[in-house]
Design a protein around this motif. Structure first.
Motif, PDB file in Angstrom:
ATOM      1  N   GLY A  41       0.544  -1.386   0.193  1.00 61.41           N
ATOM      2  CA  GLY A  41       0.034   0.257  -0.024  1.00 61.41           C
ATOM      3  C   GLY A  41       0.935   1.400   0.073  1.00 61.41           C
ATOM      4  O   GLY A  41       1.268   2.140  -0.809  1.00 61.41           O
ATOM      5  N   PRO A  42       1.556   1.809   1.265  1.00 61.59           N
ATOM      6  CA  PRO A  42       2.588   2.457   0.809  1.00 61.59           C
ATOM      7  C   PRO A  42       3.081   2.744   0.294  1.00 61.59           C
ATOM      8  O   PRO A  42       3.649   4.521  -0.445  1.00 61.59           O
ATOM      9  CB  PRO A  42       3.395   2.910   2.306  1.00 61.59           C
ATOM     10  N   VAL A  43       3.520   1.774  -0.982  1.00 61.06           N
ATOM     11  CA  VAL A  43       4.606   2.178  -2.185  1.00 61.06           C
ATOM     12  C   VAL A  43       3.405   2.061  -3.327  1.00 61.06           C
ATOM     13  O   VAL A  43       4.533   3.268  -4.065  1.00 61.06           O
ATOM     14  CB  VAL A  43       5.186   0.675  -2.576  1.00 61.06           C
ATOM     15  N   ILE A  45       0.829   4.402  -3.014  1.00 58.99           N
ATOM     16  CA  ILE A  45      -0.105   5.220  -3.017  1.00 58.99           C
ATOM     17  C   ILE A  45       1.262   6.692  -3.387  1.00 58.99           C
ATOM     18  O   ILE A  45       0.936   7.398  -4.354  1.00 58.99           O
ATOM     19  CB  ILE A  45      -0.088   5.163  -1.584  1.00 58.99           C
ATOM     20  N   ARG A  46       2.948   6.368  -2.855  1.00 59.74           N
ATOM     21  CA  ARG A  46       3.935   6.784  -3.476  1.00 59.74           C
ATOM     22  C   ARG A  46       3.918   7.035  -4.857  1.00 59.74           C
ATOM     23  O   ARG A  46       4.194   7.771  -5.671  1.00 59.74           O
ATOM     24  CB  ARG A  46       4.941   6.328  -2.686  1.00 59.74           C
ATOM     25  N   TRP A 255      -7.788   0.738   5.651  1.00 61.10           N
ATOM     26  CA  TRP A 255      -6.334   1.347   6.648  1.00 61.10           C
ATOM     27  C   TRP A 255      -5.903   2.386   5.459  1.00 61.10           C
ATOM     28  O   TRP A 255      -5.595   3.238   6.845  1.00 61.10           O
ATOM     29  CB  TRP A 255      -5.244   0.176   6.637  1.00 61.10           C
ATOM     30  N   PHE A 256      -5.945   2.723   4.620  1.00 64.58           N
ATOM     31  CA  PHE A 256      -5.568   4.171   3.287  1.00 64.58           C
ATOM     32  C   PHE A 256      -6.460   4.862   3.720  1.00 64.58           C
ATOM     33  O   PHE A 256      -6.366   5.726   2.870  1.00 64.58           O
ATOM     34  CB  PHE A 256      -4.591   3.300   2.641  1.00 64.58           C
ATOM     35  N   GLN A 262      -6.097   8.701   1.653  1.00 63.13           N
ATOM     36  CA  GLN A 262      -4.834   8.393   1.600  1.00 63.13           C
ATOM     37  C   GLN A 262      -4.974   8.446  -0.182  1.00 63.13           C
ATOM     38  O   GLN A 262      -4.141   8.776  -0.832  1.00 63.13           O
ATOM     39  CB  GLN A 262      -3.495   7.565   2.115  1.00 63.13           C
TER      40      GLN A 262
END
Length: 360
Positions: A41-43, A45-46, A255-256, A262
């Motif tokens: 997820g974080p990757v 989104i970036r 979560w995001f 986000q």
């Protein structure tokens, strides 16, 4: 995939036989999808931010949405990656229902991806024109319907089951194909219409998907199905692995996606998840139960139909804005209140659907 490895290792240690249990594999499927979502997820989104793939906001919508412009979207790709990977890892890959469900989900995801790509990357405000979108949805929906109809081995697999009544079922014959088509395509578009607020669509999807997983487990078990007077569908139990993966990936995405989001799922996620719920409901013979448990999706769709019909016939609007969640926003409800209340409604409707297992 891992089931085959466990079968092989069971020759050397009987403890690996535990992976034959659907419940354990469903749990591991959910956890695997959840972990994939957390790590990827974080990757993602970036990367979406880097490529400036952000949400566009309607100028006639609630003013509170203007601040969401530019929020990364197409995050539904994360959900599909998590679901597909987890399902293929933990399912029995010789089961035809696994491939039908995963195939339909990914095919509708591809349709949504093209629509999102045209809107957000190519800056084509139309996205994938409606007639082409509906054409490809119809191709996939009809294809799945024909495959399920041709592969049916018992009359119960093509009969319409009426919930809350023990012995009422309607033999559909070739009508099964039309019913399956409308359930898959209709469910896909209903979830897509609901996906308008942070977390609004994903949590009801998780709740309904989890409940359908229980129906899949019970329908695929001859003794439980007989005891509960529901159709026994040989092999349908494997769908519980997919439902577990859907629940895990959905919670990971939430979560995001929780307010303030986000990332948004976009059509790539919404169309795919709706189709997934539809095809699982068809496999476990619970199309009418899907309409009950997915009542929020039904309300949203009906509100759009009513709004459009009323405006074309009378020039007047029934709601301040459609879909329904925007109507409540324009009435002054804060976005989190709309979201949580729709979640609560879904919990109630899912419980009503599950009650059908015993009230017959």
């Amino acid at each position: 995939m891992l089931l085959y490895l466990a079968d092989y290792l069971a020759q050397y240690h009987s403890g690996f036989n535990v992976f034959q249990y659907l419940t354990l594999r469903a749990i591991f499927g959910a956890l695997t999808a959840l972990l994939i979502s957390f790590f990827v997820g974080p990757v993602m989104i970036r990367r979406l931010r880097h490529h400036q793939i952000g949400q566009t906001v309607r100028s006639d919508g609630p003013e509170s949405h203007f601040s969401k412009a530019g929020t990364p979207t197409m995050g539904g790709t994360l959900i599909l990656v998590a679901i597909a990977t987890s399902t293929l890892l933990w399912s029995d890959l010789s089961n035809r229902y696994v491939w039908i469900i995963v195939g339909v989900t990914l095919a509708f995801g591809c349709i949504g991806w093209v629509d999102d790509y045209r809107k957000l990357v190519l800056n084509d405000s139309r996205g994938l024109p409606g007639r082409y979108k509906y054409f490809w949805q119809s191709v996939v929906g009809l294809g799945a319907a024909v495959v399920l109809f041709q592969g049916a081995t018992t009359p119960a697999e093509t009969a319409l089951i009426v919930p809350f009544f023990k012995n009422i079922s309607i033999e559909m014959g070739w009508g099964f194909i039309a019913l399956t088509y409308f359930v898959i395509v209709g469910s896909s578009n209903a979830v897509n219409l609901t996906d308008g607020l942070d977390g609004l669509a994903i949590m009801p999807t998780v709740l309904v998907g989890g409940a359908l997983g229980l129906f899949a487990y019970l329908s695929g078990h001859v003794k439980f199905a007989s005891y509960l007077a529901i159709p026994y569908v040989p092999g349908a139990g494997e769908a519980v692995i997919f439902c577990g993966a859907l629940v895990g990936s959905g919670l990971g995405f939430l979560w995001f996606n929780a307010y303030p989001a986000q990332v948004f799922m976009g059509d790539v996620g919404a169309l795919a998840l709706g189709a997934a719920l539809g095809v699982v409901a068809v496999v476990v013979r619970q199309e009418l139960i899907l309409m009950i448990m997915g009542g929020v999706f039904v309300m949203e769709t009906v509100s759009v139909v009513m709004q459009v019909t009323s405006y074309k016939l009378t020039g007047k609007r029934i709601f301040r804005m459609a879909p329904l969640h925007h109507h409540f926003e324009l009435k002054g409800w804060p976005e989190p209140r709309v979201i949580v209340r729709f979640w609560i409604i879904t919990v109630i409707l899912v419980l009503v659907g599950l009650a059908s297992l015993k009230i017959r």
